[in-house]
Design a protein around this motif. Structure first.
Motif, short mmCIF file in Angstrom:
data_model
loop_
_atom_site.label_atom_id
_atom_site.label_comp_id
_atom_site.label_asym_id
_atom_site.label_seq_id
_atom_site.Cartn_x
_atom_site.Cartn_y
_atom_site.Cartn_z
N LEU A 1 0.83 -1.22 0.00
CA LEU A 1 0.00 0.00 0.00
C LEU A 1 0.86 1.26 0.00
O LEU A 1 0.51 2.26 -0.62
N LEU A 2 1.99 1.19 0.71
CA LEU A 2 2.88 2.37 0.77
C LEU A 2 3.81 2.45 -0.45
O LEU A 2 4.52 3.44 -0.61
N GLY A 3 3.83 1.39 -1.26
CA GLY A 3 4.71 1.39 -2.44
C GLY A 3 6.19 1.23 -2.09
O GLY A 3 7.06 1.72 -2.80
N ILE A 4 6.47 0.55 -0.96
CA ILE A 4 7.86 0.31 -0.58
C ILE A 4 8.21 -1.15 -0.88
O ILE A 4 7.55 -2.06 -0.36
N PRO A 5 9.20 -1.42 -1.73
CA PRO A 5 9.54 -2.81 -2.04
C PRO A 5 10.09 -3.54 -0.80
O PRO A 5 10.74 -2.92 0.05
N GLN A 6 9.80 -4.83 -0.70
CA GLN A 6 10.34 -5.63 0.42
C GLN A 6 10.77 -7.01 -0.11
O GLN A 6 10.36 -7.42 -1.18
N THR A 7 11.62 -7.67 0.68
CA THR A 7 12.33 -8.84 0.16
C THR A 7 11.54 -10.15 0.15
O THR A 7 11.96 -11.10 -0.49
N SER A 8 10.45 -10.23 0.89
CA SER A 8 9.76 -11.53 0.92
C SER A 8 8.71 -11.59 -0.18
O SER A 8 8.54 -10.65 -0.95
N CYS A 9 7.98 -12.70 -0.25
CA CYS A 9 6.94 -12.85 -1.27
C CYS A 9 5.79 -11.86 -1.01
O CYS A 9 5.80 -11.15 -0.01
N ASP A 10 4.81 -11.84 -1.89
CA ASP A 10 3.70 -10.90 -1.75
C ASP A 10 2.73 -11.33 -0.64
O ASP A 10 2.83 -12.44 -0.12
N TYR A 11 1.78 -10.45 -0.30
CA TYR A 11 0.92 -10.68 0.86
C TYR A 11 0.06 -11.94 0.72
O TYR A 11 -0.11 -12.69 1.67
N TYR A 12 -0.46 -12.21 -0.50
CA TYR A 12 -1.33 -13.38 -0.66
C TYR A 12 -0.54 -14.66 -0.42
O TYR A 12 -0.97 -15.55 0.31
N GLN A 13 0.65 -14.75 -1.01
CA GLN A 13 1.49 -15.94 -0.85
C GLN A 13 1.91 -16.12 0.61
O GLN A 13 1.97 -17.24 1.11
N SER A 14 2.18 -15.00 1.29
CA SER A 14 2.56 -15.08 2.71
C SER A 14 1.42 -15.64 3.54
O SER A 14 1.61 -16.53 4.36
N ALA A 15 0.23 -15.08 3.32
CA ALA A 15 -0.94 -15.52 4.10
C ALA A 15 -1.25 -16.99 3.81
O ALA A 15 -1.55 -17.77 4.72
N LEU A 16 -1.16 -17.37 2.55
CA LEU A 16 -1.48 -18.74 2.16
C LEU A 16 -0.49 -19.75 2.74
O LEU A 16 -0.89 -20.75 3.32
N THR A 17 0.80 -19.48 2.59
CA THR A 17 1.80 -20.43 3.06
C THR A 17 1.85 -20.49 4.58
O THR A 17 2.20 -21.51 5.16
#
Length: 324
Positions: free
Chosen positions: A97-113
């Protein structure tokens, strides 16, 4: 020079391990290339901690800090939080939402895994084998006979969403089942009960390295305890053998399944999946998207076996995040 926030801590039982991981990232990232900032994320405070251990609050509106009369913003975030809110999608969504890149996977993949039950359900149609399981949610009626009939004994009782083996029990008798369920509920309101898979346990790191999905050398886990629990993971009660003592044919099979899971889920960044090999078939237990980054952790060991130093590993993660 790019400003890099290394976020660590978190709201779960794993916060201590995360602080160690974050410290290792801080130690090994190239300080001639990046300005590094240690950021502690806790329920009661989000703060930047400087060299003198002085704390500066994070402005959550734009994830910035005011230090020594100047406002500092970040070009990229290195995510080293195990468990919530760093591994379950909350921080990922916030940074997106803030447009700041980060090193892990995206939010959907994080929540799912992070949700073991949902992850395994999504992967099943792709031919990825899993243990027989039984699900419980807090408040559900507990029918011990039905559970045992489904998964047999011995079995494993696990919180659905937690890491570092917190709340996991191996159950050998019917009498042990209820206390194990109660123990798992201390970590999460959802539980997964799985059949015991008797085989070789392996851990497989899959990362995007220089733009290419790469399977790192496989680690075989031999636990002195009943299973790869917290003591085995962090207190030296296990042997971690990299590369694993498995045939070339089996190695290819495990690599193929691990890579397929990474690609099917459209993963980015780091991942480490756990499998148990039974009758030459890998069965998937779970996938971690923020695996431990301490020098003793499995993924750094695997990277070293592949000839990738921690500096290269962490630098690659930052470069890929910035390239997104």
């Amino acid at each position: 020079m790019k400003n890099v926030a290394i976020i660590m801590g978190g709201y779960s039982s794993e916060y201590q391990i995360s602080l160690t991981s974050g410290g290792v990232v801080y130690q090994y990232l190239d300080k001639t290339k990046y300005n590094l900032f240690k950021v502690h994320i806790f329920k009661n405070k989000w703060v930047y901690v400087d060299e003198l251990n002085e704390e500066f609050p994070i402005n959550k509106n734009d994830f910035s800090i005011e230090a020594n009369g100047k406002k500092i913003t970040f070009d990229v975030v290195f995510n080293a939080i195990h468990g919530t809110p760093g591994e379950d999608g909350l921080m990922q969504a916030y940074f997106e939402l803030l447009g700041i890149p980060q090193t892990s996977c995206d939010y959907y993949q994080s929540a799912l895994t992070f949700n073991k039950r949902d992850l395994l359900s999504v992967l099943k149609p792709y031919g990825i084998k899993t243990a027989t399981s039984f699900y419980l949610n807090l408040g559900d009626e507990i029918d011990l006979d039905k559970i045992i009939e489904t998964v047999q004994l011995p079995c494993f009782v696990k919180p659905n969403k937690s890491g570092s083996s917190f709340g996991i029990s191996k159950v050998k008798t019917k009498d042990e089942l209820l206390p194990a369920i109660e123990n798992a509920y201390k970590e999460d309101n959802e539980i997964i009960i799985e059949s015991f898979l008797d085989g070789v346990e392996v851990s497989v790191g899959v990362i995007n390295y220089k733009g290419k999905v790469t399977v790192l050398p496989i680690t075989e886990i031999v636990s002195e305890n009943d299973f790869f629990d917290y003591e085995a993971k962090y207190l030296g009660k296990s042997q971690e053998i990299t590369p694993a003592r498995i045939s070339e044919e089996l190695k290819l099979k495990v690599e193929t399944v691990a890579k397929k899971a990474y690609e099917v889920l459209k993963m980015k960044g780091f991942s480490r999946s756990e499998f148990i090999i039974v009758n030459n078939e890998p069965y998937m237990l779970e996938m971690n998207t923020i695996p431990g980054m301490t020098t003793e952790s499995i993924l750094p060991q695997q990277a070293a076996a592949a000839g990738i130093s921690l500096t290269e590993l962490f630098d690659n993660a930052i470069e890929l995040a910035l390239a997104k």
